[in-house]
Design a protein around this motif. Structure first.
Motif, PDB file in Angstrom:
ATOM      1  N   LEU A  11       0.852  -1.175   0.000  1.00 35.96           N
ATOM      2  CA  LEU A  11       0.000   0.000   0.000  1.00 35.96           C
ATOM      3  C   LEU A  11       0.893   1.232   0.000  1.00 35.96           C
ATOM      4  O   LEU A  11       1.762   1.384   0.845  1.00 35.96           O
ATOM      5  CB  LEU A  11      -0.896   0.009   1.237  1.00 35.96           C
ATOM      6  CG  LEU A  11      -1.816  -1.202   1.437  1.00 35.96           C
ATOM      7  CD1 LEU A  11      -2.661  -1.015   2.692  1.00 35.96           C
ATOM      8  CD2 LEU A  11      -2.691  -1.416   0.219  1.00 35.96           C
ATOM      9  N   TYR A  33      -3.116   3.451  -1.899  1.00 36.59           N
ATOM     10  CA  TYR A  33      -3.951   3.347  -0.702  1.00 36.59           C
ATOM     11  C   TYR A  33      -5.212   4.200  -0.790  1.00 36.59           C
ATOM     12  O   TYR A  33      -6.141   4.031  -0.012  1.00 36.59           O
ATOM     13  CB  TYR A  33      -3.140   3.687   0.551  1.00 36.59           C
ATOM     14  CG  TYR A  33      -3.056   5.149   0.929  1.00 36.59           C
ATOM     15  CD1 TYR A  33      -3.824   5.665   1.959  1.00 36.59           C
ATOM     16  CD2 TYR A  33      -2.176   6.012   0.277  1.00 36.59           C
ATOM     17  CE1 TYR A  33      -3.738   6.982   2.335  1.00 36.59           C
ATOM     18  CE2 TYR A  33      -2.073   7.334   0.643  1.00 36.59           C
ATOM     19  CZ  TYR A  33      -2.860   7.821   1.678  1.00 36.59           C
ATOM     20  OH  TYR A  33      -2.766   9.138   2.041  1.00 36.59           O
ATOM     21  N   ASP A  48     -10.190   7.400   4.527  1.00 37.40           N
ATOM     22  CA  ASP A  48      -9.216   6.318   4.706  1.00 37.40           C
ATOM     23  C   ASP A  48      -9.909   5.016   5.108  1.00 37.40           C
ATOM     24  O   ASP A  48      -9.555   3.932   4.641  1.00 37.40           O
ATOM     25  CB  ASP A  48      -8.188   6.705   5.765  1.00 37.40           C
ATOM     26  CG  ASP A  48      -7.285   7.841   5.310  1.00 37.40           C
ATOM     27  OD1 ASP A  48      -6.978   7.901   4.112  1.00 37.40           O
ATOM     28  OD2 ASP A  48      -6.896   8.649   6.154  1.00 37.40           O
ATOM     29  N   GLY A  52      -9.834   1.521   3.023  1.00 39.83           N
ATOM     30  CA  GLY A  52      -9.319   0.292   3.614  1.00 39.83           C
ATOM     31  C   GLY A  52     -10.251  -0.890   3.438  1.00 39.83           C
ATOM     32  O   GLY A  52      -9.808  -2.037   3.290  1.00 39.83           O
ATOM     33  N   TYR A  55      -9.953  -2.667  -0.311  1.00 38.08           N
ATOM     34  CA  TYR A  55      -8.731  -3.218  -0.886  1.00 38.08           C
ATOM     35  C   TYR A  55      -8.966  -4.656  -1.329  1.00 38.08           C
ATOM     36  O   TYR A  55      -9.706  -5.407  -0.678  1.00 38.08           O
ATOM     37  CB  TYR A  55      -7.580  -3.195   0.123  1.00 38.08           C
ATOM     38  CG  TYR A  55      -7.080  -1.821   0.484  1.00 38.08           C
ATOM     39  CD1 TYR A  55      -7.100  -0.782  -0.439  1.00 38.08           C
ATOM     40  CD2 TYR A  55      -6.589  -1.554   1.749  1.00 38.08           C
ATOM     41  CE1 TYR A  55      -6.648   0.477  -0.101  1.00 38.08           C
ATOM     42  CE2 TYR A  55      -6.129  -0.306   2.096  1.00 38.08           C
ATOM     43  CZ  TYR A  55      -6.168   0.712   1.156  1.00 38.08           C
ATOM     44  OH  TYR A  55      -5.717   1.957   1.491  1.00 38.08           O
ATOM     45  N   TYR A  61      -0.230  -7.094   3.815  1.00 39.22           N
ATOM     46  CA  TYR A  61      -0.216  -5.726   3.293  1.00 39.22           C
ATOM     47  C   TYR A  61       1.038  -5.040   3.832  1.00 39.22           C
ATOM     48  O   TYR A  61       1.172  -4.829   5.045  1.00 39.22           O
ATOM     49  CB  TYR A  61      -1.471  -4.961   3.721  1.00 39.22           C
ATOM     50  CG  TYR A  61      -2.742  -5.570   3.163  1.00 39.22           C
ATOM     51  CD1 TYR A  61      -3.238  -5.179   1.930  1.00 39.22           C
ATOM     52  CD2 TYR A  61      -3.399  -6.577   3.859  1.00 39.22           C
ATOM     53  CE1 TYR A  61      -4.389  -5.761   1.404  1.00 39.22           C
ATOM     54  CE2 TYR A  61      -4.548  -7.163   3.357  1.00 39.22           C
ATOM     55  CZ  TYR A  61      -5.035  -6.753   2.123  1.00 39.22           C
ATOM     56  OH  TYR A  61      -6.168  -7.338   1.607  1.00 39.22           O
ATOM     57  N   VAL A  63       2.881  -1.774   4.250  1.00 40.70           N
ATOM     58  CA  VAL A  63       2.420  -0.388   4.272  1.00 40.70           C
ATOM     59  C   VAL A  63       3.616   0.544   4.210  1.00 40.70           C
ATOM     60  O   VAL A  63       4.469   0.557   5.110  1.00 40.70           O
ATOM     61  CB  VAL A  63       1.590  -0.101   5.540  1.00 40.70           C
ATOM     62  CG1 VAL A  63       1.073   1.334   5.517  1.00 40.70           C
ATOM     63  CG2 VAL A  63       0.425  -1.075   5.634  1.00 40.70           C
ATOM     64  N   PRO A  68      -0.503   5.829   4.872  1.00 43.60           N
ATOM     65  CA  PRO A  68      -1.597   4.890   4.616  1.00 43.60           C
ATOM     66  C   PRO A  68      -2.077   4.117   5.855  1.00 43.60           C
ATOM     67  O   PRO A  68      -2.884   3.202   5.714  1.00 43.60           O
ATOM     68  CB  PRO A  68      -0.995   3.910   3.597  1.00 43.60           C
ATOM     69  CG  PRO A  68       0.291   4.506   3.132  1.00 43.60           C
ATOM     70  CD  PRO A  68       0.749   5.352   4.268  1.00 43.60           C
ATOM     71  N   ALA A  72      -4.909   1.087   6.217  1.00 48.29           N
ATOM     72  CA  ALA A  72      -4.374  -0.252   6.428  1.00 48.29           C
ATOM     73  C   ALA A  72      -4.871  -0.861   7.737  1.00 48.29           C
ATOM     74  O   ALA A  72      -5.202  -2.050   7.798  1.00 48.29           O
ATOM     75  CB  ALA A  72      -2.854  -0.204   6.416  1.00 48.29           C
TER      76      ALA A  72
END
Length: 344
Positions: A11, A33, A48, A52, A55, A61, A63, A68, A72
């Protein structure tokens, strides 16, 4: 977890070239992301969170940096998949240093929820860490707790730059220092410019060349300081100099230091810079405190050395700089990543 069977996504937000190489080394897919356009929610935690949740499914993942993390962590707590944090920025440094002014999603997160909550989230939501330096690993450990696996993998110099800088012959007899940075506060170029009058009290002909676009032209009003701005080839900036200065207030492991070393320039760095490991291996005196007075003393101490000492330090710097080629660093990252996955 079996590292050979894991499906991995990195991400990212406009990934650093070295981090693209890291993703390539482990066969990770690059995933922006911010996949969703959420209109008026742009720039919010809800944006955000929504990102998330959408995805694609992966086992792991990776990061890239702290920006991000909202997305995440949402993915980590709401659905399956392990989260491995690539600590390559100053997001976590802010937690232990209240006076440090960074700019990251994590800083915003701290402001909203407080340090204890963020530490708790980090310990329960981050399954493993790849830190780009020993320095980064040290300030990350208190956030993720004692049981989270942390491995270290340094970034690398880009291939064309690596090859070109190997042919540079710096002017080791000169009293010229160079710094290469973007005009961000944490890079500390303002402190180095502030230090320069003190440098010239001892070394009257000392020059400082500031390389990188966007720096204030007012820096050039300080005697001995030249603002060069953007340069097409770093070799042109490094050749007239005998010293490279990394005056950062904080930096996890700046590639600019490695590039200078590859060119045979001796690096002077602050103790809050990850590349202190490289500078101290050349000579402990090349690591100084992140303030103008200490920078001035460090620069003067180098410029007062004779040519034989400078040549010896330069040779050592070039040898260490040669270690940061793409192939070996990508291999090291792959080994570090596999080590983390084996512990998950």
């Amino acid at each position: 977890m079996d590292p050979d069977a894991a499906r991995v996504a990195m991400l990212h937000q406009d990934p650093h070239p070295a981090h693209r190489g890291f993703a390539e080394a482990i066969g990770a897919d690059l995933v922006d992301y911010h996949r969703l356009d959420v209109g008026p929610l742009e720039g919010t935690i809800l944006e955000d969170t929504l990102n998330g949740l959408v995805y694609p499914d992966y086992d792991v993942y990776l990061v890239e940096g702290s920006r991000p993390l909202y997305a995440a962590l949402t993915r980590r707590f709401a659905r399956d998949g392990k989260l491995v944090y690539l600590c390559a920025d100053h997001g976590f440094y802010r937690l232990g240093n209240a006076d440090f002014e960074g700019d990251s999603a994590l800083k915003s997160m701290i402001g909203r929820f407080g340090t204890p909550v963020v530490r708790s989230v980090g310990r329960h939501g981050i399954d493993g860490v790849i830190a780009v330096s020993e320095f980064a690993a040290a300030f990350t450990r208190p956030i993720v707790g004692p049981d989270t696996p942390i491995e270290i993998a340094h970034p690398f110099i880009q291939p064309d730059t690596y090859d070109a800088l190997g042919d540079v012959t710096p002017d080791l007899e000169s009293n010229v220092a160079v710094t290469v940075a973007r005009p961000w506060e944490y890079k500390g170029v303002d402190m180095l410019v502030e230090a320069w009058p003190k440098v010239r009290e001892t070394i009257p002909d000392a020059e400082l060349h500031v390389v990188g676009s966007g720096h204030p032209e007012a820096y050039a009003q300080t005697p001995g300081v030249r603002v060069q701005g953007y340069v097409e080839a770093l070799a042109d900036a490094f050749t007239p100099a005998s010293l490279f200065v990394q005056p950062s207030r904080m930096d996890t492991f700046p590639v600019s230091t490695l590039e200078a070393m590859r060119a045979g320039l001796v690096p002077l760095v602050t103790r809050t810079t990850g590349t202190r490991s490289e500078a101290s291996a050349i000579d402990p005196s090349l690591v100084v405190d992140p303030n103008a007075d200490s920078l001035a003393r460090g620069v003067n101490a180098y410029f007062e050395r004779d040519i034989d000492d400078r040549q010896e330090l330069s040779t050592h710097a070039r040898k260490r700089g040669a270690r940061f080629d793409p192939e070996s660093r990508m291999t090291a990252f792959r080994e570090a990543f596999r080590a983390v996955l084996k512990e998950l």
